[in-house]
Design an enzyme around this catalytic site. Structure first.
Site, PDB file in Angstrom:
ATOM      1  N   LEU A  79      15.996 -13.087  -3.843  1.00  0.00           N
ATOM      2  CA  LEU A  79      16.157 -12.586  -5.208  1.00  0.00           C
ATOM      3  C   LEU A  79      16.658 -11.157  -5.075  1.00  0.00           C
ATOM      4  O   LEU A  79      16.109 -10.379  -4.290  1.00  0.00           O
ATOM      5  CB  LEU A  79      14.822 -12.571  -5.966  1.00  0.00           C
ATOM      6  CG  LEU A  79      14.296 -13.854  -6.605  1.00  0.00           C
ATOM      7  CD1 LEU A  79      13.031 -13.549  -7.406  1.00  0.00           C
ATOM      8  CD2 LEU A  79      15.331 -14.514  -7.506  1.00  0.00           C
ATOM      9  N   ASP A  80      17.678 -10.814  -5.825  1.00  0.00           N
ATOM     10  CA  ASP A  80      18.163  -9.440  -5.796  1.00  0.00           C
ATOM     11  C   ASP A  80      17.032  -8.484  -6.144  1.00  0.00           C
ATOM     12  O   ASP A  80      16.132  -8.827  -6.922  1.00  0.00           O
ATOM     13  CB  ASP A  80      19.290  -9.247  -6.825  1.00  0.00           C
ATOM     14  CG  ASP A  80      20.521 -10.069  -6.486  1.00  0.00           C
ATOM     15  OD1 ASP A  80      20.699 -10.393  -5.303  1.00  0.00           O
ATOM     16  OD2 ASP A  80      21.293 -10.371  -7.411  1.00  0.00           O
ATOM     17  N   ARG A  81      17.139  -7.290  -5.623  1.00  0.00           N
ATOM     18  CA  ARG A  81      16.093  -6.294  -5.855  1.00  0.00           C
ATOM     19  C   ARG A  81      15.731  -6.112  -7.341  1.00  0.00           C
ATOM     20  O   ARG A  81      14.556  -6.086  -7.693  1.00  0.00           O
ATOM     21  CB  ARG A  81      16.548  -4.959  -5.256  1.00  0.00           C
ATOM     22  CG  ARG A  81      15.551  -3.857  -5.455  1.00  0.00           C
ATOM     23  CD  ARG A  81      16.070  -2.565  -4.871  1.00  0.00           C
ATOM     24  NE  ARG A  81      15.078  -1.528  -4.954  1.00  0.00           N
ATOM     25  CZ  ARG A  81      15.148  -0.394  -4.300  1.00  0.00           C
ATOM     26  NH1 ARG A  81      16.170  -0.172  -3.509  1.00  0.00           N
ATOM     27  NH2 ARG A  81      14.217   0.511  -4.428  1.00  0.00           N
TER      28      ARG A  81
ATOM     29  N   HIS B  83      24.961 -12.569  -6.350  1.00  0.00           N
ATOM     30  CA  HIS B  83      25.099 -12.035  -7.718  1.00  0.00           C
ATOM     31  C   HIS B  83      25.786 -13.037  -8.654  1.00  0.00           C
ATOM     32  O   HIS B  83      26.442 -12.642  -9.617  1.00  0.00           O
ATOM     33  CB  HIS B  83      25.905 -10.729  -7.729  1.00  0.00           C
ATOM     34  CG  HIS B  83      25.231  -9.613  -6.989  1.00  0.00           C
ATOM     35  ND1 HIS B  83      25.852  -8.415  -6.750  1.00  0.00           N
ATOM     36  CD2 HIS B  83      23.993  -9.506  -6.440  1.00  0.00           C
ATOM     37  CE1 HIS B  83      25.033  -7.616  -6.074  1.00  0.00           C
ATOM     38  NE2 HIS B  83      23.894  -8.267  -5.881  1.00  0.00           N
TER      39      HIS B  83
ATOM     40  N   THR C 167      15.958  -8.178  -9.791  1.00  0.00           N
ATOM     41  CA  THR C 167      15.556  -9.423 -10.454  1.00  0.00           C
ATOM     42  C   THR C 167      14.073  -9.692 -10.203  1.00  0.00           C
ATOM     43  O   THR C 167      13.581  -9.516  -9.098  1.00  0.00           O
ATOM     44  CB  THR C 167      16.392 -10.600  -9.918  1.00  0.00           C
ATOM     45  OG1 THR C 167      17.779 -10.293 -10.043  1.00  0.00           O
ATOM     46  CG2 THR C 167      16.094 -11.882 -10.674  1.00  0.00           C
TER      47      THR C 167
END
EC number: 5.4.99.26
Length: 245
Positions: free
Chosen positions: A53-55, A162, A57
């Protein structure tokens, strides 16, 4: 303390807070808090990430409890055998649900990918999107006196970097708080008027067939206070986040 939303003898899942890195990175040397290390200390055993998971999110993040399980299950998490549901607040109103099939070029990191090939072909990327609610707020970001925003359910069918952020930007409905692919005017409005200074993208649910028990596993993660106060301001019922499951 991380909120554990699922645990058995093979897996553990947490509700990742927005802004927290999954694991240590030499690109963020000053950071001291990571989901992996925090969870390891919390449950007293090593954990192995199965997806990312992106930072910025928040939401469901699953780890294996052994390297053997991780190596066996990783292909499943990388493939199409996971059903992932996200929620996002986006600029403007999308009136109908749809499917975006729009290939994405590999996003290279300026530092980490300095020597990587710049000429990689675009990769297939598919996202299902569905509008759940809308709001018109009495603040201007353009020539109009009001601005419109929508709550979206997003289901990625591929796992590109992304992907959801880039796909929504491609549809001209960027996710609020996206500093890379979004719109600074809308990010500023949410920061100043709604005390929401970050990306409004949450991984709400993950479904998969358990590889060892063959039972369907459904893991859900609730939204945090930033989301909750936005729902109150916009008069959106909180049931919107579960009604479509």
């Amino acid at each position: 303390m991380l909120e554990i939303v699922y645990q058995d003898e093979y897996f553990v899942a947490v509700n990742k807070p927005a802004g927290m890195l999954v694991h240590r990175s030499w690109l963020d040397k000053h950071e001291t808090q990571f989901v992996m290390q925090t969870l390891r200390d919390q449950i007293g055993q090593h954990v192995f990430p199965l997806h990312r998971l992106d930072r910025p999110t928040s939401g469901v993040l699953v780890f294996a409890l052994s390297s053997e399980v991780a190596s066996q299950v990783m292909p499943m998490f990388a493939g199409q055998e996971m059903s992932k549901t996200y929620h996002a607040i986006v600029r403007g109103w999308i009136e109908e649900e749809g499917e975006l099939d729009y290939a994405l070029k590999v996003e290279l990191d300026k530092i980490a990918d300095k020597f990587a090939s710049q000429e990689k072909e675009a990769q297939d990327a598919i996202t299902l999107y569905k509008p759940l609610a809308k709001v018109e707020v009495p603040y201007s970001t353009s020539k109009f006196p009001t601005t419109r925003y929508g709550l979206m359910e997003l289901k990625p069918k591929t796992g590109r970097k992304h992907q959801l952020r880039r796909h929504m930007a491609h549809l001209r409905h960027p996710i609020v708080g996206d500093t890379t692919h979004g719109d600074g005017k809308h990010n500023k409005l949410f920061r100043e008027e709604f005390d929401a200074p970050r990306l409004l993208l949450h991984a709400s649910e993950l479904r998969f067939v358990h590889p060892y028990t063959q039972q369907e596993v459904v893991i859900r993660a609730e939204v945090d206070k930033v989301w909750q106060q936005l729902f109150e301001r916009f008069e959106w019922p909180s049931t919107l986040l579960t009604a479509s499951h």
